[in-house]
Design a protein around this motif. Sequence first.
Motif, mmCIF file in Angstrom:
data_model
loop_
_atom_site.group_PDB
_atom_site.id
_atom_site.type_symbol
_atom_site.label_atom_id
_atom_site.label_comp_id
_atom_site.label_asym_id
_atom_site.label_seq_id
_atom_site.Cartn_x
_atom_site.Cartn_y
_atom_site.Cartn_z
ATOM 1 N N ALA A 1 0.854 -1.182 0.000
ATOM 2 C CA ALA A 1 0.000 0.000 0.000
ATOM 3 C C ALA A 1 0.885 1.225 0.000
ATOM 4 O O ALA A 1 1.576 1.484 0.964
ATOM 5 N N GLN B 1 1.542 4.733 0.629
ATOM 6 C CA GLN B 1 0.942 5.856 1.340
ATOM 7 C C GLN B 1 1.518 7.167 0.828
ATOM 8 O O GLN B 1 2.716 7.339 0.753
ATOM 9 N N LEU C 1 -4.428 4.665 -1.869
ATOM 10 C CA LEU C 1 -3.100 4.068 -1.823
ATOM 11 C C LEU C 1 -2.875 3.098 -2.975
ATOM 12 O O LEU C 1 -3.810 2.488 -3.480
ATOM 13 N N CYS D 1 -1.926 -0.302 -3.915
ATOM 14 C CA CYS D 1 -1.896 -1.603 -3.236
ATOM 15 C C CYS D 1 -1.576 -2.717 -4.233
ATOM 16 O O CYS D 1 -2.113 -2.725 -5.331
ATOM 17 N N HIS E 1 -4.071 -0.969 12.244
ATOM 18 C CA HIS E 1 -4.160 0.411 11.779
ATOM 19 C C HIS E 1 -2.883 1.210 12.022
ATOM 20 O O HIS E 1 -2.693 2.256 11.406
ATOM 21 N N PHE F 1 -0.948 2.185 8.891
ATOM 22 C CA PHE F 1 -1.671 3.118 8.032
ATOM 23 C C PHE F 1 -1.667 4.529 8.594
ATOM 24 O O PHE F 1 -1.699 5.501 7.848
ATOM 25 N N THR F 2 -1.678 4.656 9.898
ATOM 26 C CA THR F 2 -1.729 5.986 10.502
ATOM 27 C C THR F 2 -0.347 6.607 10.676
ATOM 28 O O THR F 2 -0.246 7.812 10.917
ATOM 29 N N ILE G 1 2.828 -0.430 2.279
ATOM 30 C CA ILE G 1 2.792 -1.534 3.230
ATOM 31 C C ILE G 1 2.839 -2.844 2.480
ATOM 32 O O ILE G 1 2.123 -3.033 1.502
ATOM 33 N N TRP H 1 -9.046 -7.754 6.077
ATOM 34 C CA TRP H 1 -8.238 -6.899 5.210
ATOM 35 C C TRP H 1 -9.022 -6.269 4.064
ATOM 36 O O TRP H 1 -8.683 -5.181 3.606
ATOM 37 N N LEU I 1 -10.038 -2.747 4.833
ATOM 38 C CA LEU I 1 -8.894 -1.852 4.830
ATOM 39 C C LEU I 1 -8.467 -1.496 3.414
ATOM 40 O O LEU I 1 -8.176 -0.341 3.098
ATOM 41 N N TYR J 1 -8.413 2.287 1.944
ATOM 42 C CA TYR J 1 -7.143 2.973 1.703
ATOM 43 C C TYR J 1 -6.600 2.850 0.277
ATOM 44 O O TYR J 1 -5.714 3.630 -0.105
ATOM 45 N N CYS J 2 -7.058 1.869 -0.477
ATOM 46 C CA CYS J 2 -6.388 1.544 -1.734
ATOM 47 C C CYS J 2 -7.225 1.923 -2.960
ATOM 48 O O CYS J 2 -8.454 1.932 -2.912
#
Length: 391
Positions: free
Chosen positions: A12, A14, A29, A31, A340, A343-344, A351, A378, A381, A385-386
């Motif tokens: 991922a 970021q 993101l 991925c 998390h 990611f944060t 990732i 997952w 997530l 995010y992706c």
Amino acid sequence: MSRSSICLIFVAGQMTALVNGRERFSSKLDCRWSVNLHNYSWVYSALDASLREKLPQTVVSVYGLQYDASKPLAFISHPMDLFAPNTSDWEIAWGHAITTAPKEMARIAIQALNGTTDGILMLDYEPHYRPTWNFTTTEKPENTQPEWSAFVAHVHNASFDLRWTNLVGWIVPDGAQRWKDLSSVQRISLLQTSWDWFCRKYLSSGIDAIRAALPQTFELAFWNFPFKFWTLPRGGRDEWNAMMDEMAWLWARLDVLLPDLYPEFYAGPVNTRPAVLSTCTVQNATTTHAYYQANVDSAVRLRSLYNPAAKVYLSLWWHYMCARVTSTAAAYFVHDGNLHGPFTAVGHDGILLWGSVGSYPGEDANASVVVDYLNTVWAPLVQQYCRAPGP
């Protein structure tokens, strides 16, 4: 890999605001997923379509890079491997090693591509050494190397071998004729200078050979290079940074900096820790975030100083390093704040989620449990995010 297994990697990328002067913005993101299926080809297709949509297979991973005396020299486990089997004349052994190893390392890496033309090549190289003598932590003083000390003492027993000292750039002290004439400080100086030179020459030559053989569309990463920290040395972050700076030549050669951040603790209230994780310490949300952020900051610092064009990815596992047992229990899969935390954390590019399913000890033996976990835990997530592949 000769064993029956599945190896999974999720990437991922970021994008954050300005990090060390570099603009990194993206609402979604990048991925990716790399799969080594063997006899489990059904696993990827069993994932939710929404999960597969955002996980293109553009990472090639190479595992099991260990020293094998029965094969041509390539990835060493220890610097002593560079002088085996002929330690009677170290110069002949070294000449063979530095000629053979880089070529063989490049051959292994390129063979693993198997026709793939672009992506990330991740080499899982886990040697029993660090390429700087000063690398040490409170848990593992790696500069205690009795085998290396005995070997160097043997080389310089009768008299200093000037072929060696000239090669590594060590100046023989005035009045000293042989190893036994050296003080303890001088002996450490010779050991350190020699260790650092041979490690740097070997590893940099190997990476350069791999890099030269790779298609320009591939990015090169070594798993856990740079090294993550869980326990810092006695000197704290300053000492850690100084040790990492000694390996600037290494960070400058990699397209991707990839610290391993497999969960080292349970992240949540102590009364919620599952029994299967009893060997894991408990950390609160603040400490969890600080752990991930500090490791990101360490890698970003190296990138800023030595390789501004590199990317920083975090390597993750869906199980816990603090409870390394083979189990299909749901509680053994990461569900806590470790999900998390990466990611944060701010400043990294991506990732990599690693996992292995198969019959080899330590792998997940029940593929269906892994599929259910990924689809349940997952997939949300990835959706959050992706982005889907493409411009």
